[in-house]
Design an enzyme around this catalytic site. Sequence first.
Site, PDB file in Angstrom:
ATOM      1  N   HIS A 147      75.136  47.474 -18.304  1.00 33.14           N
ATOM      2  CA  HIS A 147      74.529  46.256 -17.741  1.00 33.14           C
ATOM      3  C   HIS A 147      75.600  45.196 -17.463  1.00 33.14           C
ATOM      4  O   HIS A 147      75.629  44.588 -16.385  1.00 33.14           O
ATOM      5  CB  HIS A 147      73.480  45.738 -18.737  1.00 33.14           C
ATOM      6  CG  HIS A 147      72.741  44.522 -18.300  1.00 33.14           C
ATOM      7  ND1 HIS A 147      71.395  44.537 -17.964  1.00 33.14           N
ATOM      8  CD2 HIS A 147      73.151  43.237 -18.163  1.00 33.14           C
ATOM      9  CE1 HIS A 147      71.023  43.309 -17.623  1.00 33.14           C
ATOM     10  NE2 HIS A 147      72.056  42.492 -17.747  1.00 33.14           N
ATOM     11  N   GLU A 148      76.498  44.998 -18.433  1.00 33.41           N
ATOM     12  CA  GLU A 148      77.512  43.937 -18.283  1.00 33.41           C
ATOM     13  C   GLU A 148      78.567  44.319 -17.247  1.00 33.41           C
ATOM     14  O   GLU A 148      79.019  43.464 -16.468  1.00 33.41           O
ATOM     15  CB  GLU A 148      78.176  43.628 -19.630  1.00 33.41           C
ATOM     16  CG  GLU A 148      77.233  43.220 -20.753  1.00 33.41           C
ATOM     17  CD  GLU A 148      76.211  42.166 -20.380  1.00 33.41           C
ATOM     18  OE1 GLU A 148      76.470  41.364 -19.458  1.00 33.41           O
ATOM     19  OE2 GLU A 148      75.134  42.159 -20.994  1.00 33.41           O
ATOM     20  N   GLN A 171      77.880  35.251 -15.203  1.00 31.41           N
ATOM     21  CA  GLN A 171      76.646  34.584 -15.634  1.00 31.41           C
ATOM     22  C   GLN A 171      76.884  33.145 -16.079  1.00 31.41           C
ATOM     23  O   GLN A 171      75.940  32.367 -16.188  1.00 31.41           O
ATOM     24  CB  GLN A 171      75.968  35.376 -16.768  1.00 31.41           C
ATOM     25  CG  GLN A 171      75.385  36.711 -16.306  1.00 31.41           C
ATOM     26  CD  GLN A 171      74.718  37.451 -17.448  1.00 31.41           C
ATOM     27  OE1 GLN A 171      75.394  38.086 -18.257  1.00 31.41           O
ATOM     28  NE2 GLN A 171      73.400  37.356 -17.539  1.00 31.41           N
ATOM     29  N   CYS A 188      67.561  40.561 -19.072  1.00 31.21           N
ATOM     30  CA  CYS A 188      68.804  39.930 -18.609  1.00 31.21           C
ATOM     31  C   CYS A 188      68.664  38.423 -18.779  1.00 31.21           C
ATOM     32  O   CYS A 188      67.631  37.853 -18.406  1.00 31.21           O
ATOM     33  CB  CYS A 188      69.042  40.281 -17.143  1.00 31.21           C
ATOM     34  SG  CYS A 188      70.534  39.521 -16.453  1.00 31.21           S
ATOM     35  N   LEU A 189      69.684  37.790 -19.329  1.00 35.44           N
ATOM     36  CA  LEU A 189      69.621  36.339 -19.539  1.00 35.44           C
ATOM     37  C   LEU A 189      69.517  35.574 -18.222  1.00 35.44           C
ATOM     38  O   LEU A 189      69.115  34.417 -18.220  1.00 35.44           O
ATOM     39  CB  LEU A 189      70.848  35.863 -20.326  1.00 35.44           C
ATOM     40  CG  LEU A 189      70.903  36.329 -21.788  1.00 35.44           C
ATOM     41  CD1 LEU A 189      72.251  35.968 -22.401  1.00 35.44           C
ATOM     42  CD2 LEU A 189      69.765  35.736 -22.609  1.00 35.44           C
ATOM     43  N   GLY A 225      74.357  40.506 -24.766  1.00 35.65           N
ATOM     44  CA  GLY A 225      75.545  40.646 -23.948  1.00 35.65           C
ATOM     45  C   GLY A 225      75.582  39.534 -22.919  1.00 35.65           C
ATOM     46  O   GLY A 225      74.534  38.958 -22.580  1.00 35.65           O
ATOM     47  N   HIS A 234      77.292  43.607 -13.905  1.00 28.92           N
ATOM     48  CA  HIS A 234      77.397  42.182 -13.550  1.00 28.92           C
ATOM     49  C   HIS A 234      78.744  41.872 -12.890  1.00 28.92           C
ATOM     50  O   HIS A 234      78.826  41.047 -11.984  1.00 28.92           O
ATOM     51  CB  HIS A 234      77.263  41.301 -14.798  1.00 28.92           C
ATOM     52  CG  HIS A 234      75.856  40.896 -15.129  1.00 28.92           C
ATOM     53  ND1 HIS A 234      75.045  40.211 -14.252  1.00 28.92           N
ATOM     54  CD2 HIS A 234      75.126  41.043 -16.268  1.00 28.92           C
ATOM     55  CE1 HIS A 234      73.871  39.970 -14.827  1.00 28.92           C
ATOM     56  NE2 HIS A 234      73.888  40.475 -16.051  1.00 28.92           N
TER      57      HIS A 234
END
Length: 182
Positions: A131-132, A51, A89-90, A46, A135
């Site tokens: 999670h997204e 990000q 997480c990226l 995701g 963000h």
Amino acid sequence: MAIQSIRLFGDPVLRTAAAPVVDFDKELRKLVKDLTDTMMDAPGAGLAAPQIGVGLRVFTYYVDDRLGHLVNPDLDLSADLDEDGEEGCLSFPGLSYPTPRAVRAVAKGFDMHGEPVTLEGTDLMARCFQHETDHLDGILFIDRMDPKQRKLAMKAIREAEWSGLSAPVIKMSPHATGGRAL
Ligand SMILES: [Zn+2]
């Protein structure tokens, strides 16, 4: 391909609430393509617009072979929690920790053409939606951890190569995302 650089923890854009999308235009379609290309290249499960430095309420997902995107998401969560599913997480390369999340989520929003969309997810998909969407509110997975895990995570972040300090060997544990971060 339009792969963008992924912002890392410490970048203020990750702590800034994103604005709702108003114009479902060519720029939005380019953003969805950039997010998709960048997520697939990472590779990730995701990716949210902040990000890649864009303050709009858009994310992409790639979970269980389901690839898609959602604009202006609104979540409805189950009461039952998965207390200790591993999450990464990226924007925190190489790190993953048990993070409590609702087991099921219904995500309502729009596609890039402005058509209403309702998505349902359980387990990893539900985790991804939460999670997204976090963000987009400037919330990061470390905020969702219990205090003990957060302490471990903050220590690892301080020591991580990408934080600019001394670099330990980071062991990746097998976890629910199959090695892909969000
Ligand atoms: Zn993330």
